[in-house]
Design a protein around this motif. Structure first.
Motif, PDB file in Angstrom:
ATOM      1  N   SER A  39      42.257  38.606  36.564  1.00 38.30           N
ATOM      2  CA  SER A  39      42.717  37.617  37.278  1.00 38.30           C
ATOM      3  C   SER A  39      42.957  36.245  36.572  1.00 38.30           C
ATOM      4  O   SER A  39      42.492  36.238  35.659  1.00 38.30           O
ATOM      5  CB  SER A  39      41.650  37.487  38.391  1.00 38.30           C
ATOM      6  OG  SER A  39      40.631  37.156  37.981  1.00 38.30           O
ATOM      7  N   LYS A  41      42.218  32.446  36.422  1.00 40.79           N
ATOM      8  CA  LYS A  41      41.363  31.285  36.605  1.00 40.79           C
ATOM      9  C   LYS A  41      41.609  30.260  37.690  1.00 40.79           C
ATOM     10  O   LYS A  41      40.983  29.707  38.462  1.00 40.79           O
ATOM     11  CB  LYS A  41      40.435  30.639  35.607  1.00 40.79           C
ATOM     12  CG  LYS A  41      39.331  29.698  35.755  1.00 40.79           C
ATOM     13  CD  LYS A  41      38.833  29.334  34.429  1.00 40.79           C
ATOM     14  CE  LYS A  41      37.413  28.471  34.890  1.00 40.79           C
ATOM     15  NZ  LYS A  41      36.738  27.976  33.703  1.00 40.79           N
ATOM     16  N   ASP A  44      47.082  32.059  41.285  1.00 37.48           N
ATOM     17  CA  ASP A  44      47.276  33.509  41.798  1.00 37.48           C
ATOM     18  C   ASP A  44      47.715  34.445  41.000  1.00 37.48           C
ATOM     19  O   ASP A  44      48.439  34.017  39.972  1.00 37.48           O
ATOM     20  CB  ASP A  44      47.958  33.489  43.238  1.00 37.48           C
ATOM     21  CG  ASP A  44      47.267  32.427  44.260  1.00 37.48           C
ATOM     22  OD1 ASP A  44      45.988  32.365  44.056  1.00 37.48           O
ATOM     23  OD2 ASP A  44      47.970  32.034  45.066  1.00 37.48           O
ATOM     24  N   GLY A  46      47.236  38.822  39.323  1.00 40.56           N
ATOM     25  CA  GLY A  46      46.262  39.744  38.833  1.00 40.56           C
ATOM     26  C   GLY A  46      46.972  41.068  38.700  1.00 40.56           C
ATOM     27  O   GLY A  46      47.948  41.561  39.283  1.00 40.56           O
ATOM     28  N   ASP A  65      46.744  28.314  31.820  1.00 38.02           N
ATOM     29  CA  ASP A  65      45.595  28.845  32.690  1.00 38.02           C
ATOM     30  C   ASP A  65      44.670  29.779  31.715  1.00 38.02           C
ATOM     31  O   ASP A  65      44.830  29.874  30.479  1.00 38.02           O
ATOM     32  CB  ASP A  65      46.456  29.919  33.596  1.00 38.02           C
ATOM     33  CG  ASP A  65      45.373  30.046  34.896  1.00 38.02           C
ATOM     34  OD1 ASP A  65      44.204  29.906  34.799  1.00 38.02           O
ATOM     35  OD2 ASP A  65      46.109  30.089  35.996  1.00 38.02           O
ATOM     36  N   LYS A  68      40.940  36.025  33.366  1.00 35.41           N
ATOM     37  CA  LYS A  68      39.631  36.818  33.307  1.00 35.41           C
ATOM     38  C   LYS A  68      39.585  38.194  33.355  1.00 35.41           C
ATOM     39  O   LYS A  68      40.569  38.912  34.191  1.00 35.41           O
ATOM     40  CB  LYS A  68      38.934  36.100  34.753  1.00 35.41           C
ATOM     41  CG  LYS A  68      37.489  36.848  34.890  1.00 35.41           C
ATOM     42  CD  LYS A  68      36.900  36.349  36.108  1.00 35.41           C
ATOM     43  CE  LYS A  68      35.378  36.663  36.475  1.00 35.41           C
ATOM     44  NZ  LYS A  68      34.803  36.603  37.520  1.00 35.41           N
ATOM     45  N   ASN A 259      37.379  38.969  47.806  1.00 35.02           N
ATOM     46  CA  ASN A 259      37.514  38.724  46.539  1.00 35.02           C
ATOM     47  C   ASN A 259      38.918  39.033  46.017  1.00 35.02           C
ATOM     48  O   ASN A 259      39.396  40.330  46.706  1.00 35.02           O
ATOM     49  CB  ASN A 259      36.477  39.507  45.787  1.00 35.02           C
ATOM     50  CG  ASN A 259      36.539  39.178  44.163  1.00 35.02           C
ATOM     51  OD1 ASN A 259      37.469  38.902  43.608  1.00 35.02           O
ATOM     52  ND2 ASN A 259      35.295  38.946  43.698  1.00 35.02           N
ATOM     53  N   TYR A 260      39.679  38.563  44.922  1.00 39.13           N
ATOM     54  CA  TYR A 260      40.930  38.990  44.633  1.00 39.13           C
ATOM     55  C   TYR A 260      40.876  39.241  42.984  1.00 39.13           C
ATOM     56  O   TYR A 260      40.596  38.415  42.269  1.00 39.13           O
ATOM     57  CB  TYR A 260      42.010  37.881  44.974  1.00 39.13           C
ATOM     58  CG  TYR A 260      43.282  38.318  44.631  1.00 39.13           C
ATOM     59  CD1 TYR A 260      43.908  39.471  45.470  1.00 39.13           C
ATOM     60  CD2 TYR A 260      44.036  37.669  43.789  1.00 39.13           C
ATOM     61  CE1 TYR A 260      45.065  39.941  45.047  1.00 39.13           C
ATOM     62  CE2 TYR A 260      45.419  38.245  43.563  1.00 39.13           C
ATOM     63  CZ  TYR A 260      45.876  39.190  44.168  1.00 39.13           C
ATOM     64  OH  TYR A 260      47.448  39.618  43.912  1.00 39.13           O
ATOM     65  N   TYR A 261      40.820  40.552  42.843  1.00 35.19           N
ATOM     66  CA  TYR A 261      40.959  41.051  41.368  1.00 35.19           C
ATOM     67  C   TYR A 261      39.456  40.617  40.506  1.00 35.19           C
ATOM     68  O   TYR A 261      39.913  40.141  39.251  1.00 35.19           O
ATOM     69  CB  TYR A 261      41.955  40.719  40.517  1.00 35.19           C
ATOM     70  CG  TYR A 261      43.377  41.518  40.913  1.00 35.19           C
ATOM     71  CD1 TYR A 261      43.447  42.768  40.544  1.00 35.19           C
ATOM     72  CD2 TYR A 261      44.519  40.960  41.504  1.00 35.19           C
ATOM     73  CE1 TYR A 261      44.612  43.761  40.906  1.00 35.19           C
ATOM     74  CE2 TYR A 261      45.561  41.632  41.692  1.00 35.19           C
ATOM     75  CZ  TYR A 261      45.631  42.991  41.416  1.00 35.19           C
ATOM     76  OH  TYR A 261      46.681  43.762  41.820  1.00 35.19           O
ATOM     77  N   LYS A 263      38.163  37.697  40.949  1.00 36.87           N
ATOM     78  CA  LYS A 263      38.324  36.303  40.711  1.00 36.87           C
ATOM     79  C   LYS A 263      36.719  35.344  41.176  1.00 36.87           C
ATOM     80  O   LYS A 263      36.087  34.911  40.487  1.00 36.87           O
ATOM     81  CB  LYS A 263      39.514  35.787  41.485  1.00 36.87           C
ATOM     82  CG  LYS A 263      39.894  34.460  40.734  1.00 36.87           C
ATOM     83  CD  LYS A 263      41.171  34.067  41.335  1.00 36.87           C
ATOM     84  CE  LYS A 263      41.331  32.444  41.165  1.00 36.87           C
ATOM     85  NZ  LYS A 263      42.886  32.311  41.297  1.00 36.87           N
ATOM     86  N   LYS A 264      36.780  35.156  42.479  1.00 37.17           N
ATOM     87  CA  LYS A 264      35.799  34.686  42.980  1.00 37.17           C
ATOM     88  C   LYS A 264      35.591  34.895  44.449  1.00 37.17           C
ATOM     89  O   LYS A 264      36.481  34.951  45.304  1.00 37.17           O
ATOM     90  CB  LYS A 264      36.185  33.014  42.917  1.00 37.17           C
ATOM     91  CG  LYS A 264      35.021  32.138  43.433  1.00 37.17           C
ATOM     92  CD  LYS A 264      35.287  30.711  43.105  1.00 37.17           C
ATOM     93  CE  LYS A 264      34.218  29.793  43.552  1.00 37.17           C
ATOM     94  NZ  LYS A 264      34.554  28.182  43.233  1.00 37.17           N
TER      95      LYS A 264
END
Length: 295
Positions: A39, A41, A44, A46, A65, A68, A259-261, A263-264
């Protein structure tokens, strides 16, 4: 002749797209880490590595960017992308290191205990809400431990809904997390191994037996998550894969995090009846069977 030259020009530009590709492995054993998440940081997008550990990700317009790379039970790796500033394909292989934390010691000590008394925790169902998840989207549901004594997860029941428009069979990854003592968000992994399921494209409840994994059920409860995978990058949205996850508004409070891939985490904002004063939070439908020490 002009048309031929034009097509050739397009093909040349496409072949030199700005991408990263390679394989992710364990830093010690060298074993391939399949289904690794990638993903950005600050933006968008991933992807996920495939069953052979191979990944490819487009970094065009991501030069400022950071990428991660994250995987179950391993320390995440952060790659600044300003070093890849040419329009070409970069071939890079990365190694991830196993993470160690205090919760691992607690899990090991709990594995020695014997459990036999079974308790079922069922999600409250109200309505049958259809939501299409994007690949890489992970939904985690909070389970509370009302008995306030440590138990163990026996099995998980995930509610699925048939997608009649699907042309691809969905794959999902199931994870288990502890609850952060401060934020109450999903925290540490309770099982450092992948559980990948491929449910049938129909409306039913998929039961996953994990008693042999000896996953603890702590006093503060746990999170169980389900993540939609797109290993071959076959679709951009889950509306073409099946089955889909089922959601309900029966709990009356927001217990789902997203959560997305990798990320957070953030608390889900899904609600029903958006234009009504009687709107309710929407949660993913998961049931849980717990076993406690016999009194």
């Amino acid at each position: 002749m002009k048309n031929i030259l034009f097509i050739l020009f397009l093909s040349i530009n496409f072949s030199f797209s700005q991408t990263l590709k390679g394989i992710i492995t364990d830093s010690i054993s060298g074993n391939i880490l399949k289904y690794t998440n990638f993903s950005f940081k600050n933006s968008d997008g991933g992807t996920t590595s495939n069953e052979n550990g191979h990944f490819i990700i487009n970094i065009k317009n991501k030069i400022n960017d950071t990428l991660k790379i994250s995987y179950l039970g391993y320390e995440p790796k952060f790659i600044p992308l300003n070093q890849f500033n040419e329009d070409k394909e970069y071939i890079l292989n990365y190694k991830l290191e196993i993470s160690n934390n205090r919760i691992d010691e607690i899990i090991i000590s709990e594995k020695k205990n014997k459990y036999s008394e079974q308790v079922k925790i069922k999600s409250k169902t109200e309505g049958d809400i259809r939501i299409f998840a994007f690949p890489g989207c992970e939904f985690a549901l909070r389970f509370f431990n009302k008995r306030q004594e440590v138990g163990r997860v026996k099995s998980v029941k995930i509610h699925f809904r048939k997608n009649p428009n699907a042309n691809t069979l969905s794959k999902y990854r199931v994870k288990f997390y502890s609850v952060d003592s401060i934020t109450r968000f999903p925290s540490n992994y309770l099982l450092k191994e992948d559980i990948i399921i491929t449910p049938k494209n129909k409306t039913y409840i998929y039961e996953l037996n994990v008693e042999d994994k000896k996953i603890p059920f702590f006093n503060e409860g746990i999170f169980i998550s389900v993540e939609l995978l797109d290993l071959n990058r076959e679709f951009k949205k889950g509306d073409k894969s099946g089955p889909g996850l089922r959601f309900s508004k029966g709990e009356g409070q927001q217990l789902t995090f997203e959560n997305y891939y990798g990320k957070k985490w953030f608390r889900s904002k899904m609600i029903s009846n958006l234009n009504s004063k009687n709107y309710k939070p929407i949660n993913v439908l998961i049931d849980l069977n717990i076993i406690y020490r016999k009194k």
